[in-house]
Design an enzyme around this catalytic site. Sequence first.
Site, PDB file in Angstrom:
ATOM      1  N   ASN A 206     -14.251   0.807  23.999  1.00 29.40           N
ATOM      2  CA  ASN A 206     -14.301   1.855  22.968  1.00 29.40           C
ATOM      3  C   ASN A 206     -13.794   1.272  21.649  1.00 29.40           C
ATOM      4  O   ASN A 206     -13.455   0.090  21.576  1.00 29.40           O
ATOM      5  CB  ASN A 206     -13.473   3.067  23.416  1.00 29.40           C
ATOM      6  N   ASP A 275     -11.740   5.623  31.406  1.00 32.70           N
ATOM      7  CA  ASP A 275     -11.567   6.452  32.605  1.00 32.70           C
ATOM      8  C   ASP A 275     -12.386   5.902  33.776  1.00 32.70           C
ATOM      9  O   ASP A 275     -12.083   6.163  34.936  1.00 32.70           O
ATOM     10  CB  ASP A 275     -12.010   7.889  32.309  1.00 32.70           C
ATOM     11  N   LYS A 285     -25.063 -13.249  34.734  1.00 26.79           N
ATOM     12  CA  LYS A 285     -25.646 -12.310  33.764  1.00 26.79           C
ATOM     13  C   LYS A 285     -26.686 -11.427  34.466  1.00 26.79           C
ATOM     14  O   LYS A 285     -27.545 -11.944  35.204  1.00 26.79           O
ATOM     15  CB  LYS A 285     -26.299 -13.131  32.653  1.00 26.79           C
ATOM     16  N   PRO A 301      -7.548   4.283  37.528  1.00 22.21           N
ATOM     17  CA  PRO A 301      -6.344   5.115  37.644  1.00 22.21           C
ATOM     18  C   PRO A 301      -6.017   5.710  36.278  1.00 22.21           C
ATOM     19  O   PRO A 301      -6.265   5.077  35.252  1.00 22.21           O
ATOM     20  CB  PRO A 301      -5.257   4.121  38.069  1.00 22.21           C
ATOM     21  N   ASP A 302      -5.495   6.914  36.270  1.00 16.14           N
ATOM     22  CA  ASP A 302      -4.947   7.460  35.027  1.00 16.14           C
ATOM     23  C   ASP A 302      -3.509   6.928  34.957  1.00 16.14           C
ATOM     24  O   ASP A 302      -2.621   7.387  35.680  1.00 16.14           O
ATOM     25  CB  ASP A 302      -4.978   8.996  35.055  1.00 16.14           C
ATOM     26  N   ILE A 303      -3.316   5.930  34.109  1.00 21.23           N
ATOM     27  CA  ILE A 303      -2.037   5.201  34.099  1.00 21.23           C
ATOM     28  C   ILE A 303      -0.879   6.150  33.788  1.00 21.23           C
ATOM     29  O   ILE A 303       0.153   6.155  34.465  1.00 21.23           O
ATOM     30  CB  ILE A 303      -2.080   4.044  33.064  1.00 21.23           C
ATOM     31  N   PHE A 319      -0.754  10.301  24.249  1.00 24.95           N
ATOM     32  CA  PHE A 319      -1.611  10.614  23.113  1.00 24.95           C
ATOM     33  C   PHE A 319      -2.820  11.359  23.671  1.00 24.95           C
ATOM     34  O   PHE A 319      -3.108  11.260  24.862  1.00 24.95           O
ATOM     35  CB  PHE A 319      -2.059   9.327  22.393  1.00 24.95           C
ATOM     36  N   LYS A 333      -3.153  18.417  28.973  1.00 25.86           N
ATOM     37  CA  LYS A 333      -2.732  17.071  29.392  1.00 25.86           C
ATOM     38  C   LYS A 333      -1.210  16.957  29.461  1.00 25.86           C
ATOM     39  O   LYS A 333      -0.657  16.312  30.341  1.00 25.86           O
ATOM     40  CB  LYS A 333      -3.300  16.012  28.444  1.00 25.86           C
ATOM     41  N   LYS A 337       0.203  16.011  33.083  1.00 28.36           N
ATOM     42  CA  LYS A 337       0.803  14.681  33.243  1.00 28.36           C
ATOM     43  C   LYS A 337       2.324  14.732  33.120  1.00 28.36           C
ATOM     44  O   LYS A 337       2.968  13.695  33.021  1.00 28.36           O
ATOM     45  CB  LYS A 337       0.187  13.715  32.220  1.00 28.36           C
TER      46      LYS A 337
HETATM   47  O1  PMT Z   1      -6.124   2.048  18.326  1.00 24.75           O
HETATM   48  P1  PMT Z   1      -6.482   2.792  17.047  1.00 24.75           P
HETATM   49  O2  PMT Z   1      -7.796   2.314  16.475  1.00 24.75           O
HETATM   50  O3  PMT Z   1      -5.371   2.743  16.023  1.00 24.75           O
HETATM   51  O4  PMT Z   1      -6.720   4.321  17.413  1.00 24.75           O
HETATM   52  C1  PMT Z   1      -5.647   5.089  17.872  1.00 24.75           C
HETATM   53  C2  PMT Z   1      -6.103   6.099  18.942  1.00 24.75           C
HETATM   54  C3  PMT Z   1      -7.040   7.112  18.314  1.00 24.75           C
HETATM   55  C4  PMT Z   1      -6.810   5.371  20.093  1.00 24.75           C
HETATM   56  C5  PMT Z   1      -4.792   6.783  19.474  1.00 24.75           C
HETATM   57  O5  PMT Z   1      -4.190   7.512  18.436  1.00 24.75           O
HETATM   58  C6  PMT Z   1      -5.089   7.700  20.649  1.00 24.75           C
HETATM   59  O6  PMT Z   1      -5.477   8.857  20.512  1.00 24.75           O
HETATM   60  N1  PMT Z   1      -4.889   7.179  21.889  1.00 24.75           N
HETATM   61  C7  PMT Z   1      -5.198   7.917  23.139  1.00 24.75           C
HETATM   62  C8  PMT Z   1      -6.681   7.839  23.389  1.00 24.75           C
HETATM   63  C9  PMT Z   1      -7.086   8.438  24.698  1.00 24.75           C
HETATM   64  O7  PMT Z   1      -7.604   7.747  25.523  1.00 24.75           O
HETATM   65  O8  PMT Z   1      -6.749   9.699  24.876  1.00 24.75           O
HETATM   66  P2  PMT Z   1      -7.080  10.574  26.225  1.00 24.75           P
HETATM   67  O9  PMT Z   1      -6.998  11.962  25.742  1.00 24.75           O
HETATM   68  O10 PMT Z   1      -8.331  10.126  26.863  1.00 24.75           O
HETATM   69  O11 PMT Z   1      -5.908  10.214  27.199  1.00 24.75           O
HETATM   70  C10 PMT Z   1      -4.708  10.979  27.278  1.00 24.75           C
HETATM   71  C11 PMT Z   1      -3.527  10.083  27.568  1.00 24.75           C
HETATM   72  O12 PMT Z   1      -3.679   9.490  28.874  1.00 24.75           O
HETATM   73  C12 PMT Z   1      -3.362   8.933  26.599  1.00 24.75           C
HETATM   74  O13 PMT Z   1      -1.968   8.773  26.375  1.00 24.75           O
HETATM   75  C13 PMT Z   1      -3.936   7.734  27.346  1.00 24.75           C
HETATM   76  O14 PMT Z   1      -3.275   6.533  26.966  1.00 24.75           O
HETATM   77  C14 PMT Z   1      -3.637   8.084  28.798  1.00 24.75           C
HETATM   78  N2  PMT Z   1      -4.622   7.566  29.761  1.00 24.75           N
HETATM   79  C15 PMT Z   1      -5.915   7.990  29.737  1.00 24.75           C
HETATM   80  C16 PMT Z   1      -6.809   7.537  30.672  1.00 24.75           C
HETATM   81  C17 PMT Z   1      -6.367   6.632  31.664  1.00 24.75           C
HETATM   82  N3  PMT Z   1      -7.195   6.162  32.584  1.00 24.75           N
HETATM   83  N4  PMT Z   1      -5.091   6.223  31.661  1.00 24.75           N
HETATM   84  C18 PMT Z   1      -4.215   6.676  30.734  1.00 24.75           C
HETATM   85  O15 PMT Z   1      -3.041   6.282  30.732  1.00 24.75           O
END
Ligand code: PMT
Length: 387
Positions: A206, A275, A285, A301-303, A319, A333, A337
């Site tokens: 991403n 995810d 390839k 895994p959702d870390i 975040f 969330k 979480k």
């Molecule tokens: O890196 P930049 O270009 O500066 O951009 C910053 C950002 C926009 C990426 C940042 O501010 C941000 O929003 N990060 C979280 C992005 C995200 O994946 O959000 P989410 O809503 O999908 O996930 C929720 C939370 O679960 C997040 O804290 C994420 O780190 C965590 N997560 C999600 C999926 C996963 N498999 N494991 C996780 O730990």
Amino acid sequence: MKNILLGVSGGIAAYKSANIISKLKKKGYNVRVIMTKNATEIITPLTLETLARDRVVVDMWEKKYNYDVEHISLADWADLILVAPTTLNIIGKIANGIADDMLTTVISASKAPVYFALAMNVNMYENPILIENITKLKKFGYNFIESDEGFLACNVNAKGRLKDEEEIVKIVENHFTKENFLIGKKILITAGPTEERLDPIRFLSNHSTGKMGYAIAKKCVEFGAEVILISGPTNLENQNNIETIRVKSALEMYDECLKHFSKIDIFISTAAVADYRPKVTSDKKIKKSEGNLIIELERNPDILLEMSKLKEHQKLIGFCAESENLIENAMGKLKRKNLDFIVANSVEYFSKDNNKVFIISKDESIKELEEMPKEYLAEFIVKSIVK
Ligand code: PMT
């Protein structure tokens, strides 16, 4: 101006105390110095005296012509005591109430805040007796400036190097502006995207650049924390005061988080973790063929969720990036979480220099911050959440 009492103990990094004195003096601090006998084997009192423009004290029993009880007058004079470098020996003595030389006596007799800047061989640094002594001293309000990783005098690349002199001086300055609120805290931060491999040249990822996470890591260090940054692939450079672990996939990021989670106080999850990952990866390839290619994805895994299941004393900050219903999704969330805070932003801020966030706390209160550059925003986020 404030009075800094610098204690210098007998580690090889004692020579760096000269630079610390010089930097403190340039900032206008009054500096007095106590050296242990061992420290005088590494750097001469004359050098430090010249820089401090004052007599360096080593010996408890030295004849002098001013009839103050010197260990008491020095202990009272200090607005802050900085011991740099601090050896295992000094920590052991203070933790066990031993005051058998000028430095340990003054520290024991003073009510001033004390900062121990640790520097020693890596095996000593990991010695469980030292760890226990540090834990004990932290309970009594002593502050610790953790060592950096780097090339040590014993010829290995490991943790144990005295923190950069500039940063030590910054910590002293922050103390007086009350900005050291993260001193002694260990913070784990994830940042950037993950890459989920499909074949040797293709992956799913991403647009996260890591800017937000790196800015938060930098601020946490400035406020005194020890930071481990687990970074997905980014173009950002490592900072020498942040232990940065580079990973590619979500699974690698998860493994690193698992390794460190039990030792930390705060987990901040800014990474945009994929995810899903391709169920099958190819060593070669993938060749194109007639018709469509269907790639099956399996869940990563959702870390953050997994860390929340291991939560003991740790604070968890997530975040949330959404294209719609930002606050509602973020609240979901936060609860699912089991987070202490969640920072919600729109997906439009991926890869941008600016961000605009809402900080939502466990009690569902919402704080809206203005749009601003991520490096400034990081300070607001860290202060609002962690302070
Ligand atoms: O890196 P930049 O270009 O500066 O951009 C910053 C950002 C926009 C990426 C940042 O501010 C941000 O929003 N990060 C979280 C992005 C995200 O994946 O959000 P989410 O809503 O999908 O996930 C929720 C939370 O679960 C997040 O804290 C994420 O780190 C965590 N997560 C999600 C999926 C996963 N498999 N494991 C996780 O730990």
